[in-house]
Design a protein around this motif. Structure first.
Motif, PDB file in Angstrom:
ATOM      1  N   VAL A  12       0.847  -1.180   0.000  1.00 19.76           N
ATOM      2  CA  VAL A  12       0.000   0.000   0.000  1.00 19.76           C
ATOM      3  C   VAL A  12       0.891   1.241   0.000  1.00 19.76           C
ATOM      4  CG1 VAL A  12      -0.163   0.070   2.521  1.00 19.76           C
ATOM      5  CG2 VAL A  12      -2.001   1.053   1.133  1.00 19.76           C
ATOM      6  N   GLN A  13       0.384   2.328  -0.511  1.00 25.74           N
ATOM      7  CA  GLN A  13       1.140   3.568  -0.526  1.00 25.74           C
ATOM      8  C   GLN A  13       1.010   4.289   0.822  1.00 25.74           C
ATOM      9  OE1 GLN A  13      -0.338   5.776  -3.930  1.00 25.74           O
ATOM     10  NE2 GLN A  13       1.205   4.861  -5.271  1.00 25.74           N
ATOM     11  N   THR A  14       1.946   5.165   1.067  1.00 26.38           N
ATOM     12  CA  THR A  14       1.899   5.982   2.284  1.00 26.38           C
ATOM     13  C   THR A  14       0.548   6.688   2.395  1.00 26.38           C
ATOM     14  OG1 THR A  14       4.289   6.344   2.279  1.00 26.38           O
ATOM     15  CG2 THR A  14       2.938   7.917   3.489  1.00 26.38           C
ATOM     16  N   LEU A  86      -1.082   4.701   6.970  1.00 32.18           N
ATOM     17  CA  LEU A  86       0.140   3.883   7.005  1.00 32.18           C
ATOM     18  C   LEU A  86       1.360   4.665   6.563  1.00 32.18           C
ATOM     19  CD1 LEU A  86      -1.430   0.565   5.797  1.00 32.18           C
ATOM     20  CD2 LEU A  86      -0.111   0.838   7.899  1.00 32.18           C
ATOM     21  N   LYS A  87       2.486   4.339   7.187  1.00 28.32           N
ATOM     22  CA  LYS A  87       3.767   4.999   6.926  1.00 28.32           C
ATOM     23  C   LYS A  87       4.784   3.938   6.525  1.00 28.32           C
ATOM     24  CE  LYS A  87       2.829   8.193  10.766  1.00 28.32           C
ATOM     25  NZ  LYS A  87       3.349   8.711  12.057  1.00 28.32           N
ATOM     26  N   PRO A  88       5.837   4.318   5.822  1.00 22.49           N
ATOM     27  CA  PRO A  88       6.871   3.337   5.459  1.00 22.49           C
ATOM     28  C   PRO A  88       7.442   2.600   6.662  1.00 22.49           C
ATOM     29  CG  PRO A  88       7.162   5.333   4.185  1.00 22.49           C
ATOM     30  CD  PRO A  88       6.083   5.626   5.193  1.00 22.49           C
ATOM     31  N   GLU A  89       7.531   3.235   7.804  1.00 20.14           N
ATOM     32  CA  GLU A  89       8.065   2.584   8.997  1.00 20.14           C
ATOM     33  C   GLU A  89       7.118   1.538   9.580  1.00 20.14           C
ATOM     34  OE1 GLU A  89       7.789   5.884   8.443  1.00 20.14           O
ATOM     35  OE2 GLU A  89       7.277   6.975  10.300  1.00 20.14           O
ATOM     36  N   ASP A  90       5.909   1.423   9.046  1.00 20.93           N
ATOM     37  CA  ASP A  90       4.992   0.354   9.446  1.00 20.93           C
ATOM     38  C   ASP A  90       5.270  -0.942   8.690  1.00 20.93           C
ATOM     39  OD1 ASP A  90       2.402   2.821   9.547  1.00 20.93           O
ATOM     40  OD2 ASP A  90       3.445   1.934  11.271  1.00 20.93           O
ATOM     41  N   THR A  91       6.161  -0.885   7.711  1.00 22.32           N
ATOM     42  CA  THR A  91       6.497  -2.078   6.938  1.00 22.32           C
ATOM     43  C   THR A  91       7.096  -3.151   7.830  1.00 22.32           C
ATOM     44  OG1 THR A  91       6.847  -0.835   4.895  1.00 22.32           O
ATOM     45  CG2 THR A  91       7.962  -2.961   5.082  1.00 22.32           C
ATOM     46  N   ALA A  92       6.498  -4.338   7.808  1.00 23.40           N
ATOM     47  CA  ALA A  92       6.937  -5.437   8.666  1.00 23.40           C
ATOM     48  C   ALA A  92       6.066  -6.654   8.382  1.00 23.40           C
ATOM     49  CB  ALA A  92       6.810  -5.061  10.141  1.00 23.40           C
ATOM     50  N   VAL A  93       6.457  -7.765   8.957  1.00 20.22           N
ATOM     51  CA  VAL A  93       5.574  -8.928   9.026  1.00 20.22           C
ATOM     52  C   VAL A  93       4.749  -8.774  10.297  1.00 20.22           C
ATOM     53  CG1 VAL A  93       5.402 -11.427   9.186  1.00 20.22           C
ATOM     54  CG2 VAL A  93       7.190 -10.382   7.770  1.00 20.22           C
ATOM     55  N   TYR A  94       3.448  -8.890  10.160  1.00 12.25           N
ATOM     56  CA  TYR A  94       2.531  -8.718  11.287  1.00 12.25           C
ATOM     57  C   TYR A  94       2.040 -10.084  11.753  1.00 12.25           C
ATOM     58  CZ  TYR A  94       2.434  -3.675  10.802  1.00 12.25           C
ATOM     59  OH  TYR A  94       2.788  -2.329  10.770  1.00 12.25           O
ATOM     60  N   TYR A  95       2.099 -10.284  13.054  1.00 14.11           N
ATOM     61  CA  TYR A  95       1.700 -11.553  13.668  1.00 14.11           C
ATOM     62  C   TYR A  95       0.580 -11.314  14.677  1.00 14.11           C
ATOM     63  CZ  TYR A  95       6.325 -13.113  12.061  1.00 14.11           C
ATOM     64  OH  TYR A  95       7.431 -13.426  11.310  1.00 14.11           O
ATOM     65  N   CYS A  96      -0.375 -12.232  14.719  1.00 14.95           N
ATOM     66  CA  CYS A  96      -1.321 -12.216  15.825  1.00 14.95           C
ATOM     67  C   CYS A  96      -0.924 -13.322  16.807  1.00 14.95           C
ATOM     68  CB  CYS A  96      -2.757 -12.380  15.370  1.00 14.95           C
ATOM     69  SG  CYS A  96      -3.191 -13.980  14.721  1.00 14.95           S
ATOM     70  N   VAL A 120       3.183  -6.729   5.465  1.00 14.05           N
ATOM     71  CA  VAL A 120       2.651  -5.403   5.158  1.00 14.05           C
ATOM     72  C   VAL A 120       3.811  -4.547   4.654  1.00 14.05           C
ATOM     73  CG1 VAL A 120       1.651  -3.295   6.115  1.00 14.05           C
ATOM     74  CG2 VAL A 120       0.769  -5.525   6.817  1.00 14.05           C
ATOM     75  N   THR A 121       3.656  -4.004   3.461  1.00 12.13           N
ATOM     76  CA  THR A 121       4.681  -3.147   2.879  1.00 12.13           C
ATOM     77  C   THR A 121       4.062  -1.815   2.506  1.00 12.13           C
ATOM     78  OG1 THR A 121       5.828  -5.081   1.983  1.00 12.13           O
ATOM     79  CG2 THR A 121       6.417  -2.928   1.073  1.00 12.13           C
ATOM     80  N   VAL A 122       4.654  -0.742   3.015  1.00 11.58           N
ATOM     81  CA  VAL A 122       4.154   0.600   2.744  1.00 11.58           C
ATOM     82  C   VAL A 122       5.197   1.333   1.917  1.00 11.58           C
ATOM     83  CG1 VAL A 122       3.235   2.716   3.719  1.00 11.58           C
ATOM     84  CG2 VAL A 122       2.951   0.555   4.951  1.00 11.58           C
ATOM     85  N   SER A 123       4.827   1.723   0.721  1.00  5.54           N
ATOM     86  CA  SER A 123       5.762   2.403  -0.172  1.00  5.54           C
ATOM     87  C   SER A 123       5.667   3.912   0.026  1.00  5.54           C
ATOM     88  CB  SER A 123       5.472   2.038  -1.614  1.00  5.54           C
ATOM     89  OG  SER A 123       4.186   2.498  -1.985  1.00  5.54           O
ATOM     90  N   SER A 124       6.816   4.562  -0.163  1.00  7.08           N
ATOM     91  CA  SER A 124       6.852   6.017   0.030  1.00  7.08           C
ATOM     92  C   SER A 124       6.587   6.748  -1.269  1.00  7.08           C
ATOM     93  CB  SER A 124       8.209   6.423   0.588  1.00  7.08           C
ATOM     94  OG  SER A 124       9.230   5.997  -0.267  1.00  7.08           O
TER      95      SER A 124
END
Length: 124
Positions: A12-14, A86-96, A120-124
């Motif tokens: 997703v984009q910023t 969402l921000k680029p720094e939110d990019t990560a693997v998300y676990y529940c 989750v990947t956030v592009s700038s």
């Protein structure tokens, strides 16, 4: 035994939004606190959000407060993470994760079961 399956990740984009879902199997879901964590490459797993057994109490990391919302549907044994702004720094693997008591914590080691994660990947 509890099995957790995350879904909803993507690119997703910023400024965009995503909603993550975590479907749980097993009888302990409705008596358990739930948490979302994330892990970026080269970093430790970090707390994102958590919700108590009945859903009345929620907790957030300062970095996501006001942008992310955790919720649960006990009838569907599913927990959600709505992520807005969402921000680029939110990019990560998300676990529940499931913690087999009423109240959640922010410590990964206190959770009993984990999902496989969703990217989750956030592009700038």
């Amino acid at each position: 035994q509890v099995q957790l399956v995350e879904s909803g990740g993507g690119l997703v984009q910023t400024g965009g939004s995503l909603r993550l879902s975590c479907a749980a199997s097993g009888r302990t879901f409705n008596s358990a606190a739930m948490g979302w964590f994330r892990q970026a490459p080269g970093k430790e797993r970090e707390f994102v959000a958590a919700i108590s057994r009945g859903g009345s109490s929620t907790y957030y990391a300062d970095s996501v407060k006001g942008r992310f919302t955790i919720s649960r549907d006990n009838a569907k044994t599913t927990v959600y993470l709505q992520m807005n702004g969402l921000k680029p720094e939110d990019t990560a693997v998300y676990y529940c994760a499931v913690r087999s008591v009423k109240l959640p914590t922010t410590t990964p080691a206190s959770y009993d079961y984990w999902g496989q994660g969703t990217q989750v990947t956030v592009s700038s």
